[in-house]
Design an enzyme around this catalytic site. Structure first.
Site, mmCIF file in Angstrom:
data_model
loop_
_atom_site.group_PDB
_atom_site.id
_atom_site.type_symbol
_atom_site.label_atom_id
_atom_site.label_comp_id
_atom_site.label_asym_id
_atom_site.label_seq_id
_atom_site.Cartn_x
_atom_site.Cartn_y
_atom_site.Cartn_z
ATOM 1 N N LYS A 40 0.832 -1.207 0.000
ATOM 2 C CA LYS A 40 0.000 0.000 0.000
ATOM 3 C C LYS A 40 0.865 1.254 0.000
ATOM 4 O O LYS A 40 2.059 1.185 0.327
ATOM 5 C CB LYS A 40 -0.915 -0.022 1.221
ATOM 6 C CG LYS A 40 -0.153 -0.111 2.538
ATOM 7 C CD LYS A 40 -1.060 -0.491 3.684
ATOM 8 C CE LYS A 40 -0.288 -0.445 4.989
ATOM 9 N NZ LYS A 40 -1.103 -0.879 6.132
ATOM 10 N N ARG A 132 -10.554 0.886 14.293
ATOM 11 C CA ARG A 132 -10.677 1.707 13.082
ATOM 12 C C ARG A 132 -11.426 0.976 11.968
ATOM 13 O O ARG A 132 -11.936 1.612 11.052
ATOM 14 C CB ARG A 132 -9.300 2.151 12.574
ATOM 15 C CG ARG A 132 -8.464 0.992 12.065
ATOM 16 C CD ARG A 132 -7.149 1.408 11.417
ATOM 17 N NE ARG A 132 -6.527 0.222 10.832
ATOM 18 C CZ ARG A 132 -5.299 0.170 10.358
ATOM 19 N NH1 ARG A 132 -4.542 1.246 10.393
ATOM 20 N NH2 ARG A 132 -4.826 -0.936 9.838
ATOM 21 N N TYR A 269 14.312 31.147 5.872
ATOM 22 C CA TYR A 269 13.090 31.892 6.196
ATOM 23 C C TYR A 269 13.036 32.185 7.682
ATOM 24 O O TYR A 269 13.373 31.329 8.517
ATOM 25 C CB TYR A 269 11.854 31.055 5.830
ATOM 26 C CG TYR A 269 11.540 31.048 4.358
ATOM 27 C CD1 TYR A 269 11.094 32.210 3.712
ATOM 28 C CD2 TYR A 269 11.669 29.880 3.610
ATOM 29 C CE1 TYR A 269 10.788 32.198 2.362
ATOM 30 C CE2 TYR A 269 11.358 29.857 2.259
ATOM 31 C CZ TYR A 269 10.919 31.020 1.635
ATOM 32 O OH TYR A 269 10.617 30.995 0.307
ATOM 33 N N MET A 317 11.110 24.711 0.745
ATOM 34 C CA MET A 317 10.422 23.731 -0.105
ATOM 35 C C MET A 317 11.390 22.919 -0.958
ATOM 36 O O MET A 317 11.234 21.710 -1.119
ATOM 37 C CB MET A 317 9.408 24.459 -1.002
ATOM 38 C CG MET A 317 8.495 23.499 -1.758
ATOM 39 S SD MET A 317 7.376 24.341 -2.881
ATOM 40 C CE MET A 317 6.358 25.276 -1.747
HETATM 41 C C1 LIG Z 1 -0.315 -1.720 6.934
HETATM 42 C C2 LIG Z 1 -0.869 -2.989 7.397
HETATM 43 C C3 LIG Z 1 -0.032 -4.056 7.695
HETATM 44 C C4 LIG Z 1 1.473 -3.959 7.679
HETATM 45 O O1 LIG Z 1 1.933 -3.330 8.838
HETATM 46 P P1 LIG Z 1 3.490 -3.095 9.115
HETATM 47 O O2 LIG Z 1 3.521 -2.535 10.466
HETATM 48 O O3 LIG Z 1 3.947 -2.129 8.076
HETATM 49 O O4 LIG Z 1 4.154 -4.412 8.968
HETATM 50 C C5 LIG Z 1 -0.616 -5.268 8.021
HETATM 51 N N1 LIG Z 1 -1.953 -5.398 8.072
HETATM 52 C C6 LIG Z 1 -2.802 -4.379 7.803
HETATM 53 C C7 LIG Z 1 -4.264 -4.597 7.890
HETATM 54 C C8 LIG Z 1 -2.290 -3.139 7.473
HETATM 55 O O5 LIG Z 1 -3.114 -2.128 7.234
#
Ligand SMILES: *Cc1c(COP(=O)(O)O)cnc(C)c1O
Length: 378
Positions: A40, A132, A269, A317
């Site tokens: 992801k 969540r 800045y 930036m």
């Molecule tokens: C992001 C995620 C992981 C991986 O977590 P890490 O801490 O990066 O290993 C595993 N399971 C779910 C559901 C996630 O959202």
């Protein structure tokens, strides 16, 4: 690999290190579980398709993404492994997910129904404390009947049952036992058929349990079929007491200006830094527009010629300034290291995250689109 991309600022990714980290996860899986790497957020900023191409020969169990969009992109890239979208879908996304042959996560009667009517293969998430996503455990236990009926009528579409750990990275990780016990009560009331895969571990969970942590709680559960590692693959540490990954990412930038200041001259800045005496300042061609945290202003350190030098003035930036008075012979065109190794010295992602008051995940996923990713194979 061409060196053309190394003009201004860039990210180097060490493929061999990523593979070593993956194999450590495979060992943690212990031969009975598959590894489903989380790719992801563009594989934590490194580049999703490159990571997937690198890992496919190792036969992962599939890939985890956060969005239908990313899953569809992987299909377009020719990936025919399982792809699981781990963020709950917004209503209306089911059709596209189904067309892409993606698996989804559900956490309510409503989302089970939506997945089923789209013909989507799904994993039921149980919320054991993360709060969540997923079906809250209390809700499941108070009325398991309706959920069980929905799952039974889903038949083969129900492929997974999982939860997500919130504190496996913490010292001693006592919360992991609690969450595993809660997960067990969900497994007991749902009685999933053997075809349904159980999965729990992120990087920290996998490392913790590979080291013998939370063993008793895990032994009361059927074996997990999948691991879902992310950060460890990409070189981010999972916790102070867990095995470290091999570093994967380096962040580098060219020196584009060198100037000698006199006492009282200001930098950046807000003129937040003032030279106490004769000072040599190097300007690096990287800034917060590239994902270098502005919080490193007057705080962070970078490497030049294998030496640590302080960031002075505010990160802007596109440029960052460092006090190089202590280092001889720095020239315009030299390469500064903001993350990674230069000679005997190294700056870790954890260190940068510490200066910025955040976590390695945010540093990696924040690396800007403007930075070319240069893949190095040893
Ligand atoms: C992001 C995620 C992981 C991986 O977590 P890490 O801490 O990066 O290993 C595993 N399971 C779910 C559901 C996630 O959202």
């Amino acid at each position: 690999m061409s060196t053309d991309a190394r003009t201004r600022a860039w990210v180097e990714v060490e493929a061999a290190a990523l593979l070593r980290n993956y194999r450590r996860m495979q060992r943690a899986a212990g031969g009975h579980a598959g590894v489903l790497p989380m790719v992801k957020a563009d594989a934590y900023g490194l580049g999703m398709t490159e990571v997937v191409d690198l890992l496919r020969p190792l036969r992962p169990a599939g890939f985890g993404v956060a969005t239908v969009e990313a899953g569809v992109r992987l299909r377009g890239h020719g990936v025919d492994e399982r792809i699981v979208v781990f963020t709950p879908l917004a209503p209306g996304e089911e059709v596209r997910a189904a067309r892409g042959g993606l698996e989804v996560v559900v956490g309510s009667l409503d989302s089970i129904a939506r997945a089923c009517s789209a013909g989507l293969v799904f994993h039921l998430e149980v919320d054991t404390g993360m709060g969540r996503a997923g079906l809250p455990l209390a809700e499941l236990l108070s009325d398991p009947g309706e959920v069980a009926v929905a799952l039974r009528s889903a038949g083969e579409l129900w492929t997974g049952l999982f939860t997500h750990l919130h504190s496996a990275d913490e010292s001693g990780a006592p919360e992991v036992d609690t969450q595993l016990d809660r997960f067990r009560s969900a497994v007991e009331v749902l009685e999933p058929p053997p075809s349904v895969e159980l999965h729990v571990d992120n990087s920290a969970g996998a490392l913790l349990r590979a080291g013998g942590g939370a063993r008793a709680a895990a032994e009361r559960l059927p074996p997990f079929a999948l691991l879902r590692p992310g950060i460890h693959l990409y070189g981010g540490a999972s916790g102070p007491e867990l095995p470290s990954p091999d570093p994967v990412v380096s962040l580098r930038a060219r020196v584009v200006r060198i100037a000698d200041l006199e006492a009282g001259d200001t930098v950046g800045y807000g003129a937040t830094w003032r030279a106490p005496g004769a000072t040599r300042i190097a300007t690096l061609a990287i800034g917060y527009g590239d994902g270098l945290p502005r919080a490193l202003s007057n705080r962070g350190e970078v490497l030049l010629h294998g030496r640590r030098v302080p960031v002075v003035g505010r990160v802007s930036m596109d440029m960052t300034t460092a006090n190089i008075s202590g280092v001889e012979g720095v020239r315009v065109g030299d390469v500064a290291t903001l993350i990674g190794r230069d000679g005997e010295e190294a700056v870790s992602i954890e260190e940068v995250a510490g200066w910025a008051g955040t976590i390695p995940y945010e540093i990696l996923t924040g690396l800007g689109a403007r930075l070319p990713r240069i893949w190095e194979s040893e």
